[in-house]
Write a protein that holds these residues in place. Structure first.
Motif, short mmCIF file in Angstrom:
data_model
loop_
_atom_site.label_atom_id
_atom_site.label_comp_id
_atom_site.label_asym_id
_atom_site.label_seq_id
_atom_site.Cartn_x
_atom_site.Cartn_y
_atom_site.Cartn_z
N CYS A 106 0.79 -1.17 0.03
CA CYS A 106 0.07 -0.01 0.00
C CYS A 106 0.77 1.22 0.01
O CYS A 106 2.06 1.02 0.26
N CYS B 292 3.15 1.79 3.30
CA CYS B 292 4.03 0.66 3.57
C CYS B 292 5.33 1.03 2.24
O CYS B 292 6.60 0.68 2.69
N CYS C 222 -2.88 -5.02 1.58
CA CYS C 222 -1.24 -4.68 1.39
C CYS C 222 -0.64 -6.03 1.84
O CYS C 222 -0.73 -6.70 2.92
N CYS D 11 1.24 -4.78 5.37
CA CYS D 11 0.34 -4.33 6.64
C CYS D 11 -0.94 -5.12 6.82
O CYS D 11 -1.69 -5.16 7.63
N LEU E 180 -3.13 -0.52 7.39
CA LEU E 180 -2.89 1.16 6.99
C LEU E 180 -3.70 1.41 6.02
O LEU E 180 -3.78 2.45 5.06
ZN LIG Z 1 0.67 -1.57 4.20
#
Ligand SMILES: [Zn+2]
Length: 514
Positions: A30, A33, A85, A88, A92
């Motif tokens: 994402c 990240c 993602c 994470c 997030l």
């Molecule tokens: Zn992430």
């Protein structure tokens, strides 16, 4: 270079980081990240909206890259926020969404929490440790010139990014203060879980026999597997594996998954709040705390209940603990400025009660009863609360006792009492409390005394003593268990009819102007 990229501060200059950016993006990171693994540490960057961050990520990935053969990212590579993602697992992404923050807000409003300040705490699934390590190894392998010497510790933590992103937004929703670095007594704990946690971590059990010694007596069961896989053991297992071994066991970068982490539990904690004050007790039939004999309640109420019930309600506390500077018997009144007390409120939902509201609370307590009265009611800090019990035995207390004497007395017969200073007593545990206190002998001091003549068989004895002196026993002698006693001093039988505490000489808590 695009304007939004100029503000980034990555592990290396932005141009050099374009290639890893593209790889991370394509692997399924994402935007947050992606920036974390590129080395971005500026909280302001992470406070941008999801759309702005998405734009930064896309711009990074679509810059022409001099020495990398790949062309600009095409549209099929766009990571939308509904694809979890790889680093994470959505914390997030969805975890920072408006929808989820509203869920937190609703929960806190429903439970009625009111505090000046809040803190956030995240519990994340342990496979994120495995996944972050896999991302890092991938980068070190693929971009060794940029990532040699970099480690996961140098990457901005997911928890920090989460708090930067959500703290300020929750602050507005909850109407409470939030500071990233300041811990609040009010904590909102978010527990994120993922259904694949065990599947993704269980390979470590066979790969790291030193960290997870096998149980030879019986086959490892599913339950015990869950038990041994925890944050510490997983981190230890990973650090025990060489890079090549780890990469042979786990795909680097980690595989994409279908589902995001879910936050199943939003839990609120509030540290105890302490309320202090002083109380007078005017009743001779009221116990200090609920009086229970053989499981049976005696007396309708008690000093502590009369004081604490309304305080507990005001602070919406789960429970309370009452303590005081000494205590008086059921039939003893406490007069003067009263006895200091402390109420510890456990898990309060309201902690921010201004002084004028405390005054109203005090009025409410006082108008509800004639048996007690409260003054100097105030919220004190935990540190301040400790002062109640400090130097307890050095404190002095003043009493007045209505004494009946066996023989006829004249006013002059009481004069000698004033001559006695700092009289040392040896008091064996009184017969009346022997069922609940250990048998012991204690030394106490009567600092001074005086007698106020009433009639030939009665007088009022005023005394100032060290805290913890048994006054009733001093007057009647307790069958010789207190030495000396008023009875031995006056050479006659003496009995106590009434006792009042006139003052508890403790300069705590501070006086509040009425
Ligand atoms: Zn992430």
């Amino acid at each position: 270079m695009a304007e939004e990229l100029k503000q980034l501060k990555l592990f290396s200059d932005v141009t050099a980081m374009l290639a890893p950016a593209k790889s991370l993006y394509e692997a399924g990171c994402c935007p947050c990240c992606l920036l974390r693994f590129l080395g971005e540490k500026d909280s302001q960057i992470y406070q941008k909206s999801a759309e702005e961050l998405q734009a930064v990520a896309l711009t990074l990935c679509s810059q022409p890259q001099g020495d990398v053969a790949d062309g600009p990212t095409d549209s099929k590579c766009v990571n939308t926020d509904d694809i979890p993602c790889i680093a994470c697992l959505g914390i997030l992404q969805h975890g920072c969404s408006e929808e989820f923050l509203e869920k937190i807000q609703k929960k806190i409003n429903e439970e009625g929490y009111k505090s000046q300040l809040f803190s956030l705490s995240l519990m994340t699934p342990i496979q994120l440790i495995v996944r972050e390590h896999a991302v890092m190894l991938f980068l070190r392998q693929r971009f060794s010139d940029l990532y040699t010497g970099q480690s996961i510790e140098k990457v901005t933590s997911m928890k920090d990014v989460y708090k930067w992103r959500c703290g300020p937004r929750l602050k507005d929703k909850l109407n409470m203060e939030y500071h990233h670095q300041i811990e609040s007594p009010f904590l909102i704990q978010l527990m994120f879980e993922h259904k694949e946690t065990e599947t993704e971590c269980s390979f470590l059990i066979s790969a790291c026999p030193k960290v997870f010694p096998s149980n030879s007596s019986r086959k490892r069961k599913r339950d015990s597997e869950q038990g041994v896989l925890n944050r510490t053991s997983v981190a230890r297992a990973i650090s025990s594996l060489s890079e090549s071994k780890f990469m042979s066991l786990v795909r680097c970068p980690p595989e994409k998954v279908d589902t995001m982490c879910r936050c199943e539990e939003i839990t609120c904690y509030h540290e105890a709040v302490f309320v202090a004050g002083r109380y007078n007790k005017y009743s001779r039939t009221l116990s200090q705390t609920p009086w229970v004999v053989d499981g049976e309640r005696r007396g309708k109420t008690s000093v502590s209940e009369l004081i604490c019930t309304r305080i507990q309600a005001m602070f919406m506390a789960q429970e309370y603990r009452f303590s005081s500077a000494g205590r008086e018997d059921v039939d003893v009144r406490t007069l003067g400025r009263g006895r200091p007390f402390l109420v510890e409120l456990i898990q309060p939902h309201v902690s921010d009660v201004p002084i004028d509201k405390m005054k109203l609370l005090q009025q409410e307590i006082n108008s509800g009863t004639t048996d007690i009265a409260v003054r100097d009611l105030q919220v004190v800090s935990r540190e301040e609360s400790g002062k109640l019990k400090v130097g307890e035995t050095e404190k002095t207390k003043s009493y007045s006792a209505l004494v009946r004497v066996e023989k006829t007395i004249q006013p002059d017969d009481l004069k000698f009492l004033e001559e006695i200073k700092d009289l040392k007593l040896a008091q064996k545990t009184p017969i009346r409390v022997i069922h609940r206190r250990p048998l012991a002998s204690r030394d106490r001091v009567i600092h001074n005394m005086s007698g106020e003549y009433i009639d030939s068989h009665h007088f009022t004895l005023h005394l100032k003593t060290q805290a913890g002196t048994y006054i009733k026993e001093f007057v009647h002698g307790d069958f010789g268990r207190t030495q000396p006693s008023l009875s031995t001093l006056m050479h006659m039988d003496t009995d106590i009819l009434e006792l009042d505490v006139e003052s508890v000489d403790v300069d705590w808590p501070k006086t509040i102007d009425e």
